[in-house]
Design a protein around this motif. Sequence first.
Motif, PDB file in Angstrom:
ATOM      1  N   TRP A 143       0.834  -1.141  -0.112  1.00 32.37           N
ATOM      2  CA  TRP A 143      -0.070   0.074  -0.036  1.00 32.37           C
ATOM      3  C   TRP A 143       0.996   1.188   0.075  1.00 32.37           C
ATOM      4  CZ3 TRP A 143       0.307   3.692   3.831  1.00 32.37           C
ATOM      5  CH2 TRP A 143       1.230   3.198   5.012  1.00 32.37           C
ATOM      6  N   ALA A 144       1.956   1.321   0.723  1.00 30.21           N
ATOM      7  CA  ALA A 144       2.831   2.656   0.650  1.00 30.21           C
ATOM      8  C   ALA A 144       3.478   2.757  -0.592  1.00 30.21           C
ATOM      9  CB  ALA A 144       3.846   2.294   1.881  1.00 30.21           C
ATOM     10  N   ALA A 145       3.883   1.556  -1.306  1.00 26.61           N
ATOM     11  CA  ALA A 145       4.473   1.942  -2.598  1.00 26.61           C
ATOM     12  C   ALA A 145       3.571   2.257  -3.697  1.00 26.61           C
ATOM     13  CB  ALA A 145       5.036   0.441  -3.059  1.00 26.61           C
ATOM     14  N   ILE A 146       2.379   1.767  -3.609  1.00 30.83           N
ATOM     15  CA  ILE A 146       1.205   2.031  -4.558  1.00 30.83           C
ATOM     16  C   ILE A 146       0.815   3.590  -4.205  1.00 30.83           C
ATOM     17  CG2 ILE A 146      -1.121   2.076  -4.759  1.00 30.83           C
ATOM     18  CD1 ILE A 146      -0.978  -1.103  -4.291  1.00 30.83           C
ATOM     19  N   ALA A 147       0.727   4.169  -2.781  1.00 30.68           N
ATOM     20  CA  ALA A 147       0.332   5.427  -2.839  1.00 30.68           C
ATOM     21  C   ALA A 147       1.721   6.418  -3.456  1.00 30.68           C
ATOM     22  CB  ALA A 147       0.235   5.744  -1.436  1.00 30.68           C
ATOM     23  N   GLY A 148       2.867   5.810  -3.125  1.00 25.37           N
ATOM     24  CA  GLY A 148       4.008   6.559  -3.556  1.00 25.37           C
ATOM     25  C   GLY A 148       4.021   6.714  -5.274  1.00 25.37           C
ATOM     26  N   ARG A 149       3.941   5.578  -5.838  1.00 24.00           N
ATOM     27  CA  ARG A 149       4.110   5.727  -7.238  1.00 24.00           C
ATOM     28  C   ARG A 149       2.852   6.383  -7.687  1.00 24.00           C
ATOM     29  NH1 ARG A 149       4.342  -0.054  -6.946  1.00 24.00           N
ATOM     30  NH2 ARG A 149       2.469  -0.252  -7.901  1.00 24.00           N
ATOM     31  N   HIS A 150       1.834   6.410  -7.263  1.00 24.42           N
ATOM     32  CA  HIS A 150       0.794   7.190  -7.800  1.00 24.42           C
ATOM     33  C   HIS A 150       1.058   9.012  -7.694  1.00 24.42           C
ATOM     34  CE1 HIS A 150      -3.414   9.057  -7.919  1.00 24.42           C
ATOM     35  NE2 HIS A 150      -3.978   7.844  -8.104  1.00 24.42           N
ATOM     36  N   ALA A 151       1.528   9.280  -6.523  1.00 26.65           N
ATOM     37  CA  ALA A 151       1.845  10.658  -6.537  1.00 26.65           C
ATOM     38  C   ALA A 151       2.938  10.835  -7.539  1.00 26.65           C
ATOM     39  CB  ALA A 151       2.111  11.143  -5.203  1.00 26.65           C
ATOM     40  N   LEU A 152       4.145  10.142  -7.605  1.00 26.12           N
ATOM     41  CA  LEU A 152       5.149  10.291  -8.470  1.00 26.12           C
ATOM     42  C   LEU A 152       4.920  10.235  -9.988  1.00 26.12           C
ATOM     43  CD1 LEU A 152       8.005   8.652  -6.342  1.00 26.12           C
ATOM     44  CD2 LEU A 152       7.416  10.957  -6.339  1.00 26.12           C
ATOM     45  N   ASP A 153       4.156   9.097 -10.296  1.00 29.90           N
ATOM     46  CA  ASP A 153       3.612   8.999 -11.613  1.00 29.90           C
ATOM     47  C   ASP A 153       2.858  10.506 -12.207  1.00 29.90           C
ATOM     48  OD1 ASP A 153       2.846   5.602 -12.167  1.00 29.90           O
ATOM     49  OD2 ASP A 153       4.578   6.664 -11.821  1.00 29.90           O
ATOM     50  N   ASP A 154       2.238  11.028 -11.270  1.00 29.23           N
ATOM     51  CA  ASP A 154       1.441  12.396 -11.519  1.00 29.23           C
ATOM     52  C   ASP A 154       2.270  13.217 -11.725  1.00 29.23           C
ATOM     53  OD1 ASP A 154      -0.734  14.257 -11.881  1.00 29.23           O
ATOM     54  OD2 ASP A 154      -1.248  14.030  -9.723  1.00 29.23           O
ATOM     55  N   VAL A 155       3.289  13.657 -10.860  1.00 30.36           N
ATOM     56  CA  VAL A 155       4.219  14.596 -11.071  1.00 30.36           C
ATOM     57  C   VAL A 155       5.434  14.416 -11.884  1.00 30.36           C
ATOM     58  CG1 VAL A 155       5.946  15.847  -9.456  1.00 30.36           C
ATOM     59  CG2 VAL A 155       3.693  15.231  -8.294  1.00 30.36           C
ATOM     60  N   TRP A 165       0.932  19.681  -2.720  1.00 28.30           N
ATOM     61  CA  TRP A 165      -0.038  19.006  -1.903  1.00 28.30           C
ATOM     62  C   TRP A 165       0.312  17.431  -1.987  1.00 28.30           C
ATOM     63  CZ3 TRP A 165      -3.138  19.461   2.176  1.00 28.30           C
ATOM     64  CH2 TRP A 165      -4.094  18.268   2.347  1.00 28.30           C
ATOM     65  N   ARG A 166       0.481  16.912  -3.227  1.00 24.71           N
ATOM     66  CA  ARG A 166       0.579  15.517  -3.424  1.00 24.71           C
ATOM     67  C   ARG A 166       1.918  15.101  -2.674  1.00 24.71           C
ATOM     68  NH1 ARG A 166      -1.332  11.728  -7.819  1.00 24.71           N
ATOM     69  NH2 ARG A 166      -1.476  10.971  -5.800  1.00 24.71           N
ATOM     70  N   ILE A 167       3.125  15.687  -2.882  1.00 25.14           N
ATOM     71  CA  ILE A 167       4.345  15.432  -2.237  1.00 25.14           C
ATOM     72  C   ILE A 167       4.321  15.648  -0.792  1.00 25.14           C
ATOM     73  CG2 ILE A 167       6.601  15.736  -2.307  1.00 25.14           C
ATOM     74  CD1 ILE A 167       5.236  14.162  -4.908  1.00 25.14           C
ATOM     75  N   HIS A 168       3.766  16.503  -0.301  1.00 25.28           N
ATOM     76  CA  HIS A 168       3.869  16.783   1.123  1.00 25.28           C
ATOM     77  C   HIS A 168       2.899  15.821   1.875  1.00 25.28           C
ATOM     78  CE1 HIS A 168       1.903  18.101   5.053  1.00 25.28           C
ATOM     79  NE2 HIS A 168       0.654  18.147   4.445  1.00 25.28           N
TER      80      HIS A 168
END
Length: 491
Positions: free
Chosen positions: A167-179, A263-266
């Motif tokens: 779950w932690a990796a999913i959330a991280g990839r989601h934000a980084l893919d976006d940015v 917001w996403r990275i914060h």
Amino acid sequence: MALLERSSWYDIARDTNWTPRYVDIDELFPPDQSDPYGIPIEEWESFDEPYKVSYREYVSVQREKDAGAYSVKAALARSRYYEDADPAYLSMLKLHYGAIALSEYAACQSDARMTRFSKAPGMRNMATFGMLDEMRHGQIQLYFPHQLVTLDRQFDWAHQAHHSKNWAAIAGRHALDDVMMTRDAVTTSVMLNFAFETGLTNIQMIGLSADAANMGDFTFSNLITSIQSDEARHAQIGTPVLKILIKNGRKAEAQQAVDIAFWRIHRLFAILTGIPMDYWIPLDKRDRSFKEYMTEFVGEQFERQLLDLGLERPWYWDIFLEDVETHHHCQAAATWAWRNTLWWNPTGNVGPRERAWLEHKYPGWNDTFGQYWDVIIENIRAGHPEKSQAIGMPAICNMCQIPISNKGGTVWKARAHQLDHEGRLYSFCSSVCKWIFELEPDRYKTFNSIADRMYNGEISPNTPENILKYMGAGVISPVGTDAHDLAWAYA
């Protein structure tokens, strides 16, 4: 023959634009990859990077950085530091390497996009160095934990976290893919180089470096300090990009890109950095609280940079300031409750002295988040350790994939922000995530949340077999409720 001073030839050497004759300019620089804002190429040619470096200088400096970092690592390898290190500190290292190492490699792609598709020759030049930086960051942060795999196999997650369904990796990839991965070169620079690297990397790299040095781990301290010195250079690519956008009437678009990325990275860094700083670093080794670092590096420095450029604070600035006070405390409680689903070993570290420190740094902590830990401690003392571990599937934000922080009700009432879109019900952890989603629903609806499948009845949250099948290695996602609701959940 004496070498010319860099200032004598630098501008000529990196001014590599030309007028194409065999292809159209939009064929050479496709707008959807290069510049969807339609800014004249003459304006892009005015790009002037504040940090100038030649390849000869770059290689020399990077060699010195690597020599220093690897030398310290070799020297301390004989000390058996990690064999005797505090378990909570080791957890911080495992979280950092798993979350960061392959993110650095991914950033090579975003810098490569700027290198190929930017219309500004200076930007292409600096992005090339940025791409080399990120490759170095990925390699060194895979090499350093590799030596620790024989000590603790969880360090192998430096290489596998981003390939998993954790779950932690999913959330991280989601934000980084976006940015980083799904935008054009200009927007990527604003979101990555400015909002992310200028705004927030100091928290992770400088703050944790100070804590690591206090712990006596000069290997990790030197490693991330050498990385941050690179970040300080290529982070500045975004500043001249913003100036050009604002000058050419694109302030609103620039502001929106900054607001989304910040917001996403914060929200990620509050977990990645805030929890270790305020919970896992031993009390006598803590440099400052997460809130104090955020106040200095973001609330003062980044805010001043925003205003100096002619931008405004994000519209949700007050929400952000409140989030600094609460979000990582919510997630600290949640990661501990779901500790069996993570690649590191979260610890509580909420003894009397630690609680006094937290109350001092965050007035009101004992009467809110402390209540959660009270219930956990009471259950364990009463011989009910099973009540200290959460089960089932929590509520996940459909935008950022981070657990919903519930204030004022049960976790299932936490879905306060809902949007019907093409027959689906979307849930958001905050009004900011709802705002981001509604800006570009077609972008974010493609990220099929694991929670969606539960809500739609496709999987049963409380069946261990299904958790293993759908989440991978038993991974489930934590609830980020506030203290009152967590206390209720375990009562």
